[in-house]
Scaffold this motif. Structure first.
Motif, PDB file in Angstrom:
ATOM      1  N   SER A 158      -9.525   6.264  -3.367  1.00 41.01           N
ATOM      2  CA  SER A 158      -8.598   6.637  -2.303  1.00 41.01           C
ATOM      3  C   SER A 158      -9.141   7.847  -1.583  1.00 41.01           C
ATOM      4  O   SER A 158      -9.809   8.675  -2.177  1.00 41.01           O
ATOM      5  CB  SER A 158      -7.229   6.989  -2.850  1.00 41.01           C
TER       6      SER A 158
ATOM      7  N   PRO B 175       1.639   1.556  -0.934  1.00 41.26           N
ATOM      8  CA  PRO B 175       1.493   2.732  -0.062  1.00 41.26           C
ATOM      9  C   PRO B 175       2.782   3.551  -0.016  1.00 41.26           C
ATOM     10  O   PRO B 175       3.820   3.110  -0.520  1.00 41.26           O
ATOM     11  CB  PRO B 175       1.213   2.097   1.304  1.00 41.26           C
TER      12      PRO B 175
ATOM     13  N   ILE C  23      -2.200  -2.415  -3.449  1.00 43.82           N
ATOM     14  CA  ILE C  23      -1.882  -1.146  -2.775  1.00 43.82           C
ATOM     15  C   ILE C  23      -0.366  -1.006  -2.746  1.00 43.82           C
ATOM     16  O   ILE C  23       0.337  -1.900  -2.281  1.00 43.82           O
ATOM     17  CB  ILE C  23      -2.397  -1.097  -1.315  1.00 43.82           C
TER      18      ILE C  23
ATOM     19  N   ARG D  83      -5.249   3.417  -2.896  1.00 42.13           N
ATOM     20  CA  ARG D  83      -4.089   4.161  -2.407  1.00 42.13           C
ATOM     21  C   ARG D  83      -4.295   4.522  -0.953  1.00 42.13           C
ATOM     22  O   ARG D  83      -5.427   4.732  -0.506  1.00 42.13           O
ATOM     23  CB  ARG D  83      -3.896   5.443  -3.211  1.00 42.13           C
ATOM     24  N   LEU D  84      -3.184   4.597  -0.228  1.00 40.14           N
ATOM     25  CA  LEU D  84      -3.256   5.015   1.171  1.00 40.14           C
ATOM     26  C   LEU D  84      -2.519   6.336   1.329  1.00 40.14           C
ATOM     27  O   LEU D  84      -1.529   6.593   0.637  1.00 40.14           O
ATOM     28  CB  LEU D  84      -2.594   3.981   2.085  1.00 40.14           C
TER      29      LEU D  84
END
Lengths: 486, 170
Positions: free
Chosen positions: A439, A416, A414, A79-80
Motif C-alpha cells: 500500500s 478501502p 481491497i 490498501r487504498l
C-alpha cells in the motif's frame, strides 16, 4: 420544452410573496465575513504548522522503491488511502500506468463547489504508488468503472468529459494518457449524442460506447421519457463508429450490466431490457436469453477467462420499496450462461454475496471471480418510481473488492476507507491475479494551486506571530537587563 | 453610495424575483425564505467583490443554487422518504391553479440539481451554456439533467403530459 411549462413555472413563482428577511442581513453577512476571516487565519496557521512538521519528515523518508523484476512486477495495492484535497492532477504530474481508479465523497475525492472541483477520481500509479487526480467540474456522481474506465493495460482512462483536457465537452470520448497527461478526443465528428464509454475492448484498440439519439421514447411501464440510446463500437485508430444494436431506452437497464466483451474481443454480451444477447462486432445476434427481472449480466468482466461462460448475478431479496436494511440484506448468487448457446449452466458453488449490489470486474487466474460489492448509503431508500442505480454514487455507502472462489471461498482484496464509493481495476493485473501489492499513502506534494488558498494567509499569520514573539522576547530581555542595572 | 446602501438597494429591487426563484427551487415558502436570507447574507459577505465584477445577478444566482443544494443535503438526512406523495394532487389538469399545484408538488420531488436546471432553463430562460456555468458543470450534464427532470416530472404527474412530453426539447 414548451411555452406551457414556462407559463406554469411563472404561475407557481408568482404565488410566492417577497421573502421576509431579517432587517440585519447586511450586518449578519459582514459578521460572517469577519468570523470567516478569523477561521481562515486559524486554519491557515494550523496548515502551516502541519506543513512545517510534515516537510522534514517527508524529505527524510526514503524515496519509494518501485517494484522490480525480481518482485514479479506491479500489483494492485492491498490498501487504498484517501487523496488530499489539493492532490496534483494527472495532467500536472502523470503517474504512469495505473493499477486502480477510484472515486467517492471525501474532500479529496469530491471537493467543494466553492473553490474546488466537485467530482474527482483518483488514479494510483502501479509503479510509483503515486496518487493523481482526474477532475470533472460539477460531475460529483461520476463513477469509476462505469462513467470513467481504466484501459485494460492501465495506461489510459476513457470518459465523456475531462476538466483541464482543453477538449470540447459536448461531444466524443476523451481519453487521457496516464503516462503523458495528454488527452485525445475520439468520436466527436459523430455529433453531440456521441459518446459515453461502456467498456474497453480487451486489446484497448476500441471502445464500446453508448450513443444518445435525438428522438424521445416513452416507457409504457413507468411513463418515463427517454432519449433512446444504442451501443456502438468506436475504433480509436480510425474514429469509425459501428452501431451494434437499434436505439432502445437503455436507461432502464442497470448501468453495471450494460455489456461485456468476450476475451477475444470478437463478441459481446449486451443487455436489452431483461434479455441478454450475444452479438458480434457488426451487431449480428448469435443468440438471445431471457433472464427475468432478478437476474442480470454480472458486469463488464462477465466472460470467463476462456470465453466459454458468461457470468450472471441473481437477486434474492428486496427488489422495490426497500429501506436501507432491506437493501443491505440483499443476497446475490453467481450463475452462468453457456457462451455458445445462451443456455443456463449449473452453478459452481460460488459464495452468495450479501449487499446492495455486486458488479463483476473479471476473472483472476481464470479461477476466481473478482467482484465489487456495494453497500447502501446511510438512509438509502429505494422506491419503484425513483431514478435509482444499484451501483450509483448517490446510492452507495461503501464498496469492497472481493475474490470469489469456485470452492465457496471469499477473499477480500481491497477494503478501502468508507469514503471510497466507486472503483475500477486494470484488467491485466486482475487477470494475472496480481493483488496484495504494497500500500502507498497519498503524498501531500506535488499539489494543485488551491493549497495556497490556505497556505498563503497562514504563512502571513505565522510571520506576524513570529514577529510578535520576537518583540516579546526582546522586551523581556530589555526589562531583565534594566533590572540588573538597578 | 456606500456599500451597505448599494446592497440594500439591490436587495429591495430584486427581492421579489429572487424569492420566486427560491420558491421554485425549494417548493416551500419557509425554505424559500431561508434560502433567500442565506443567499443575501453570503452576498453581503463578498459585496465589494460582487459589484466589482459588474452585474451582481450571476454571482447571486450561483450562490443561491449552491446554497440550495447545501441546504437540501443537510435536510435530506432528517426527513422521511415517502414512496408516494403524502398529498395526492387534484386530478384536474384543465384548471390553471390546480395545474400549478401539481407542478409545484412534482417539482418538490425532483432532485435539487434537476429542479435547478428546470428553473434556470425555463423560468430564468438561460441557455444551456449559461446554466452549465451557474451549476459549474458541463453542458452535457445540463442536457442530461434536463432530460431526466422532464422524464421524472412526467412520471410523477402523468396529467402534465402535455406540458412536459408534447413539446420539442430545446
Amino acid at each position: 420544452m414548451t411555452a406551457h411549462l414556462r407559463e406554469v413555472l411563472a404561475e407557481v413563482g408568482e404565488s410566492m410573496p417577497p421573502a421576509r428577511l431579517t432587517p440585519d442581513v447586511w450586518r449578519r453577512g459582514r459578521q460572517a465575513r469577519r468570523r470567516s476571516r478569523l477561521r481562515r487565519s486559524g486554519a491557515a496557521g494550523l496548515v502551516v504548522l502541519l506543513v512545517a512538521l510534515a516537510l522534514p519528515w517527508s524529505l527524510s523518508r526514503p524515496y519509494p522503491v518501485p517494484w522490480t523484476a525480481g518482485d514479479a512486477g506491479p500489483a494492485v495495492p492491498s490498501r487504498l488511502a484517501l487523496p488530499w484535497m489539493w492532490q496534483a492532477t494527472v495532467q500536472m504530474d502523470p503517474p504512469g500506468p495505473a493499477s486502480v481508479l477510484f472515486g467517492g465523497d471525501s474532500i479529496g475525492l469530491r471537493g467543494t463547489d466553492i473553490f474546488d472541483s466537485e467530482g474527482k477520481l483518483a488514479v494510483v500509479g502501479r509503479n510509483s504508488g503515486d496518487y493523481r487526480m482526474l477532475l470533472y467540474g460539477g460531475w460529483d456522481s461520476i463513477a469509476a468503472g462505469e462513467n470513467a474506465l481504466l484501459a485494460p493495460d492501465g495506461t489510459r482512462v476513457a470518459q465523456s468529459y475531462l476538466e483541464g483536457s482543453g477538449l470540447d465537452a459536448t461531444a466524443g470520448v476523451t481519453i487521457v494518457d496516464l503516462t503523458t497527461g495528454r488527452s485525445t478526443q475520439h468520436g466527436a465528428r459523430h455529433g453531440t449524442g456521441c459518446c459515453e464509454p461502456v467498456a474497453w475492448a480487451p486489446d484497448g484498440g476500441s471502445l464500446l460506447v453508448s450513443v444518445t439519439g435525438s428522438a424521445e421514447v416513452t416507457d409504457p411501464n413507468t411513463g418515463y421519457i427517454w432519449h433512446p440510446e444504442r451501443l456502438a463500437l468506436l475504433d480509436l485508430a480510425t474514429d469509425a463508429l459501428v452501431p451494434l444494436r437499434d436505439f432502445t431506452p437503455a436507461r432502464a437497464i442497470r448501468t453495471a450490466s450494460r455489456a461485456a466483451f468476450a476475451p477475444d474481443g470478437q463478441t459481446l454480451a449486451v443487455t436489452e431490457g431483461s434479455m441478454v444477447r450475444l452479438v458480434d462486432r457488426t451487431g449480428t445476434v448469435r443468440w438471445s436469453a431471457e433472464l427475468g427481472d432478478r437476474t442480470y449480466l454480472a458486469g463488464t468482466g462477465a466472460f470467463s477467462a476462456d470465453g466459454s461462460r458468461i457470468t450472471t448475478v441473481t437477486l434474492d431479496g428486496c427488489l422495490d420499496e426497500c429501506d436501507e436494511a432491506a437493501l443491505a440484506a440483499r443476497r446475490w448468487s453467481v450463475g452462468f450462461l453457456d457462451a455458445a448457446t445462451g443456455r443456463p449452466l449449473p452453478g459452481a458453488g460460488f459464495a452468495v454475496v450479501t449487499g446492495l449490489a455486486v458488479r463483476a470486474l473479471g476473472w483472476a487466474n481464470g479461477r476466481e471471480l473478482v467482484v465489487l460489492r456495494y453497500e447502501p448509503e446511510a438512509g438509502a431508500h429505494k422506491t419503484r418510481d425513483q431514478g435509482w442505480n444499484d451501483t450509483g454514487w448517490y446510492e452507495t455507502g461503501h464498496v469492497t473488492l472481493l475474490a470469489l472462489g469456485p470452492d465457496g471461498s471469499t477473499r477480500t482484496l481491497i477494503d478501502p476507507p468508507d469514503d471510497v464509493l466507486t472503483m475500477d481495476v486494470a484488467q491485466d493485473l486482475l487477470t494475472a491475479g496480481r493483488f496484495g501489492g504494497p500500500s502507498s499513502t497519498a503524498s501531500m506534494f506535488p499539489a494543485r494551486g488551491i493549497i495556497w488558498v490556505a497556505a498563503i494567509p497562514l504563512g502571513c499569520l505565522s510571520a506576524v506571530v513570529g514577529v510578535v514573539a520576537l518583540l516579546v522576547v526582546y522586551a523581556v530581555r530589555r526589562r531583565r537587563t534594566a533590572a540588573r542595572r538597578h | 453610495m456606500d456599500a451597505e446602501k448599494a446592497f440594500n438597494a439591490y436587495v429591495a429591487g430584486g427581492l421579489t424575483r429572487w424569492s420566486r426563484i427560491a420558491y421554485l427551487l425549494t417548493g416551500d415558502r419557509h425554505q424559500a425564505e431561508d434560502l433567500v436570507q442565506v443567499t443575501f447574507e453570503r452576498v453581503a459577505r463578498h459585496w465589494e467583490r460582487v459589484v466589482a465584477g459588474g452585474d451582481p445577478d450571476p454571482y447571486v444566482r450561483r450562490i443561491m443554487h449552491s446554497q440550495h443544494v447545501s441546504l437540501w443535503r443537510r435536510r435530506w438526512r432528517s426527513v422521511d422518504l415517502w414512496s408516494h406523495p403524502p398529498e395526492v394532487p387534484v386530478d384536474d389538469p384543465t384548471a390553471a391553479t390546480d395545474r400549478a399545484v401539481v407542478v409545484r408538488q412534482a417539482l418538490a420531488r425532483l432532485a435539487p440539481r434537476q429542479r435547478a436546471v428546470l428553473v434556470l432553463r425555463y423560468f430564468e430562460d438561460l441557455t444551456e451554456a449559461e446554466a452549465a456555468k451557474v451549476l459549474d458543470c458541463s453542458v452535457n450534464t445540463v442536457k442530461s439533467q434536463t432530460r431526466d427532470a422532464l422524464a421524472r416530472l412526467r412520471s410523477l404527474a402523468p396529467e402534465l403530459g402535455e406540458l412536459v412530453g408534447g413539446g420539442e426539447l430545446r
